[in-house]
Motif scaffolding. Structure first.
Motif, short mmCIF file in Angstrom:
data_model
loop_
_atom_site.label_atom_id
_atom_site.label_comp_id
_atom_site.label_asym_id
_atom_site.label_seq_id
_atom_site.Cartn_x
_atom_site.Cartn_y
_atom_site.Cartn_z
N GLN A 55 0.76 -1.26 -0.01
CA GLN A 55 0.21 -0.12 0.04
C GLN A 55 0.93 1.12 0.09
O GLN A 55 0.68 2.21 -0.71
CB GLN A 55 -0.95 0.10 1.25
CG GLN A 55 -1.78 1.06 1.05
CD GLN A 55 -2.85 1.20 2.33
OE1 GLN A 55 -3.22 2.06 2.76
NE2 GLN A 55 -3.46 0.04 2.67
N ILE A 102 -0.33 6.90 -4.28
CA ILE A 102 -1.45 7.41 -4.80
C ILE A 102 -1.38 9.29 -5.28
O ILE A 102 -0.75 9.92 -4.38
CB ILE A 102 -2.62 7.39 -3.95
CG1 ILE A 102 -2.70 5.82 -3.44
CG2 ILE A 102 -3.92 8.08 -4.24
CD1 ILE A 102 -3.35 5.24 -4.73
N GLU A 105 -11.86 0.74 -1.41
CA GLU A 105 -11.12 1.85 -1.30
C GLU A 105 -11.01 2.52 -0.07
O GLU A 105 -9.75 3.01 0.48
CB GLU A 105 -11.92 3.01 -2.15
CG GLU A 105 -12.20 2.85 -3.68
CD GLU A 105 -13.35 2.05 -3.86
OE1 GLU A 105 -14.11 2.48 -5.21
OE2 GLU A 105 -14.07 1.25 -3.25
N TYR A 143 -2.37 12.87 -6.52
CA TYR A 143 -3.31 13.90 -6.11
C TYR A 143 -3.35 14.86 -6.95
O TYR A 143 -3.72 16.02 -6.65
CB TYR A 143 -3.08 14.31 -4.51
CG TYR A 143 -3.15 13.44 -3.37
CD1 TYR A 143 -4.70 13.20 -3.26
CD2 TYR A 143 -2.35 12.64 -3.05
CE1 TYR A 143 -4.78 12.00 -2.13
CE2 TYR A 143 -2.45 11.47 -2.07
CZ TYR A 143 -3.78 11.40 -1.48
OH TYR A 143 -4.19 10.37 -0.73
N SER A 161 -4.98 6.98 4.53
CA SER A 161 -4.78 8.48 4.06
C SER A 161 -4.86 9.48 5.33
O SER A 161 -6.17 9.51 5.43
CB SER A 161 -5.13 8.89 2.52
OG SER A 161 -4.96 9.99 2.13
N LEU A 201 1.93 2.36 -3.46
CA LEU A 201 1.13 2.69 -4.27
C LEU A 201 1.42 4.10 -4.74
O LEU A 201 1.22 4.40 -6.07
CB LEU A 201 -0.17 2.64 -3.77
CG LEU A 201 -0.76 1.47 -3.33
CD1 LEU A 201 -2.27 1.45 -2.82
CD2 LEU A 201 -0.74 0.73 -4.75
N LEU A 245 -7.39 2.06 2.10
CA LEU A 245 -6.34 3.16 1.86
C LEU A 245 -6.31 4.07 2.95
O LEU A 245 -7.24 4.80 3.29
CB LEU A 245 -6.59 3.74 0.65
CG LEU A 245 -5.72 4.98 0.29
CD1 LEU A 245 -4.21 4.36 -0.01
CD2 LEU A 245 -5.84 5.99 -0.82
N LEU A 296 -5.41 4.92 -10.10
CA LEU A 296 -4.41 4.16 -8.99
C LEU A 296 -5.30 3.30 -7.77
O LEU A 296 -4.68 2.30 -7.53
CB LEU A 296 -3.46 5.04 -8.54
CG LEU A 296 -2.48 5.69 -9.48
CD1 LEU A 296 -1.63 6.99 -8.89
CD2 LEU A 296 -1.51 4.55 -9.85
N LEU A 297 -6.25 4.00 -7.57
CA LEU A 297 -7.07 3.09 -6.28
C LEU A 297 -7.65 2.24 -7.05
O LEU A 297 -7.72 1.11 -6.38
CB LEU A 297 -8.17 4.42 -5.92
CG LEU A 297 -8.10 4.92 -4.51
CD1 LEU A 297 -9.33 5.58 -4.16
CD2 LEU A 297 -7.70 4.02 -3.66
N TYR A 343 -6.03 9.75 -9.64
CA TYR A 343 -6.22 9.21 -8.36
C TYR A 343 -7.17 8.00 -8.48
O TYR A 343 -7.03 7.02 -7.72
CB TYR A 343 -6.81 10.48 -7.44
CG TYR A 343 -7.60 9.85 -6.19
CD1 TYR A 343 -6.66 9.95 -5.10
CD2 TYR A 343 -8.90 9.69 -6.02
CE1 TYR A 343 -6.94 9.54 -3.63
CE2 TYR A 343 -9.13 9.28 -4.56
CZ TYR A 343 -8.59 9.38 -3.59
OH TYR A 343 -8.77 8.96 -2.33
N THR A 367 -15.18 5.35 -5.73
CA THR A 367 -14.47 5.82 -6.95
C THR A 367 -15.44 6.06 -8.10
O THR A 367 -15.37 6.93 -8.81
CB THR A 367 -13.48 4.60 -7.29
OG1 THR A 367 -13.81 3.32 -7.33
CG2 THR A 367 -12.18 4.68 -6.42
#
Length: 533
Positions: free
Chosen positions: A251, A256, A301, A258, A306, A254, A304, A267-268, A264, A321
């Motif tokens: 993870q 991710i 999702e 922005y 974050s 990844l 993740l 990639l998710l 975004y 998503t």
């Protein structure tokens, strides 16, 4: 910096018009507060989710997170933050009245838990969607351990009004559209990622933890001991935000992006479709056995981790998503807040005011797209602050150059002060400038931060996290019990609970396929394509 100051000042001046000030008064905020139910002894309450609180699956404001014991209180988005806090207080009052003498844990790091297998995974009934939520949590337990999932936080949901975005786009010479609003939210998010180390510095409140949290975990952190079994780092701000006990190298790799919504989402989705070598040992439907939803890097999702997320409310069984692709970014979810142990409801007015200032500033500052190196720099800065943010002379990296935390924060306070004045004008108050002044004092003196105050209390009395948590839990149960309901009465909450239980029954009755088919159909549904608008 001069160019940045000029750019920022020009944008501040643009916001000074009557129309902009009116639009700024329409900012909406919501709060999601997590808290463990505990016994008066200080141990985890392992009782089922109380029926009086309604259905965790369908209740609009009282649910559970990972565990039956981990409650989550949700307020709807409102333009008056004071009302948001009052409504959050109402939820707390009703819950205290209906948990049969249990208390709510006032800290982010868990209470004493002898064995993580004692943590009951949340149950959402027998519908397919309810089972899916439970299997997802079973996957989290198998992947990362239950103890990590018992950590509590506060999420702050924030959005500008449509009126604001129309004026903003007009002022920037941009065509107002859903895609443009999403792009502007992503610009804000990039600056948040650059600057969010400041949030745990100011509001981190987990410099210490119960020794039971470390049981069986390998780490190289130089913990010191206080009380009978509490471990702390002298300069830590938010062990909740550290990777202690939580490792997912796949993870982390990844990266991710922005920079654009499309990337975004791509990639998710890729992470949800890419098999993980670490998670193949857990069943994901083979022979009807489920220890997780899939073998992939992310089950869904929400896995993740974050410090911020772009959000769009989802419709029934819609993937987050897909909601973003179809309707763009509606609001942002700030996820870097510890539970404030000095507030009976886990967050204060002063914090909410400063977050308004912080997020507006993130929009107003220049926000070039981030390279992989810059994203790593922001992550490294955050990791430094959560473990040693109050260390004298601590240096961070700003655009590749070393700078002390205090100097960088002092530079930012100039911008925060100007943004606060605009918000004060928009709301005919002085609260925003006051909130910035409080943070200015915390930058000058780390002992005034929430983590500094908490650690001082532990060290001054040579006491444990558990003892302090119990004292605060008992105090807050009394404080909230004495407060009147402000917006929703006890009967109003009882009616919501009854309605949610009926709604769960209707969900269960409407199922028309077996669970294996349901899960297969959910993951096989083609991803939403971008729609015009």
């Amino acid at each position: 910096m001069t160019t940045t100051h000029t750019f920022f000042r020009q944008r501040i001046e643009a916001l000074s018009s009557a129309d902009f000030l009116s639009a700024l008064s329409l900012i909406r905020r919501g709060v999601e507060r997590e808290t463990l139910r505990i016994q008066p002894s200080g141990k985890l309450a392992c009782t089922p989710h109380p029926e009086a609180l309604g259905s965790a699956l369908t209740h609009e404001s009282i649910t559970t997170d990972f565990s039956e014991s981990l409650l989550e209180f949700i307020t709807s988005p409102l333009t008056q933050s004071g009302e948001t806090l009052e409504r959050l207080g109402d939820i707390h009052k009703y819950v205290y009245e209906n948990i049969d003498g249990e208390w709510l844990w006032p800290l982010s790091m868990p209470c004493f838990i002898e064995d993580e297998n004692d943590i009951p995974i949340a149950y959402f009934g027998e519908s397919n969607v309810g089972k899916m939520k439970r299997v997802y949590r079973l996957g989290l337990k198998n992947r990362y351990g239950s103890m990590m999932q018992a950590i509590a936080g506060v999420h702050f949901n924030f959005s500008f009004s449509d009126e604001f975005w129309k004026l903003w786009c007009e002022k920037q010479g941009l065509d107002y559209s859903r895609d443009q609003v999403s792009a502007q939210y992503f610009a804000l998010i990039r600056n948040y990622r650059r600057l969010c180390w400041l949030i745990p510095y100011l509001f981190g409140a987990s410099p210490a933890l119960c020794g039971s949290f470390l049981a069986g975990k390998s780490h190289r952190l130089p913990f010191q001991k206080v009380g009978k079994g509490t471990y702390y780092l002298p300069y830590a701000t938010s062990l909740r935000m550290s990777d202690l006990g939580y490792t997912n190298a796949e993870q982390s790799a990844l990266q991710i992006c922005y920079n654009k919504l499309d990337n975004y989402v791509r990639l998710l989705r890729l992470a949800m479709e890419t098999p993980s070598s670490r998670f193949t040992k857990f069943a994901a439907g083979e022979g009807g056995h489920y220890q997780q939803l899939s073998h992939n890097i992310l089950q869904i999702e929400n896995e993740l981790y974050s410090p911020i997320r772009p959000k769009q409310p989802t419709e029934s069984m819609e993937k987050p998503t897909d909601a973003l692709v179809r309707r763009g970014v509606k609001y942002i979810e700030v996820r870097a807040l510890d539970v404030n142990p000095f507030s009976p409801i886990g967050i204060s007015q002063e914090q909410m005011d400063f977050l308004d200032v912080f997020l507006l500033t993130c929009l107003l500052l220049p926000s070039p797209e981030m390279t992989a190196e810059q994203l790593k720099e922001s992550t490294d800065n955050l990791n430094k602050v959560v473990l040693e943010g109050r260390k004298p002379g601590l240096e961070l990296s700003r655009d590749g150059e070393a700078i002390t935390l205090q100097q960088w924060a002092s530079d930012l306070l100039e911008h925060f002060g100007q943004a606060a004045q605009i918000l004060d004008k928009a709301n005919s108050c002085e609260r925003y400038s006051l909130s910035v002044n409080i943070q200015r004092a915390r930058v000058a003196d780390p002992d005034k931060t929430l983590s500094g105050q908490l650690l001082q209390r532990l060290l001054a009395n040579d006491t444990d996290n558990g003892r302090l948590g119990l004292e605060l839990a008992q105090e807050y149960a009394h404080v909230i019990g004495e407060q009147p309901y402000r917006h929703t009465s006890a009967e109003g909450f009882a009616e919501l609970a009854r309605g949610s239980i009926q709604a769960q029954k209707e969900v269960e009755a409407s199922d028309n396929k077996d669970f294996d088919t349901f899960i297969r159909d959910y993951f096989n549904e083609p991803p939403a394509k971008k729609m015009p608008g």
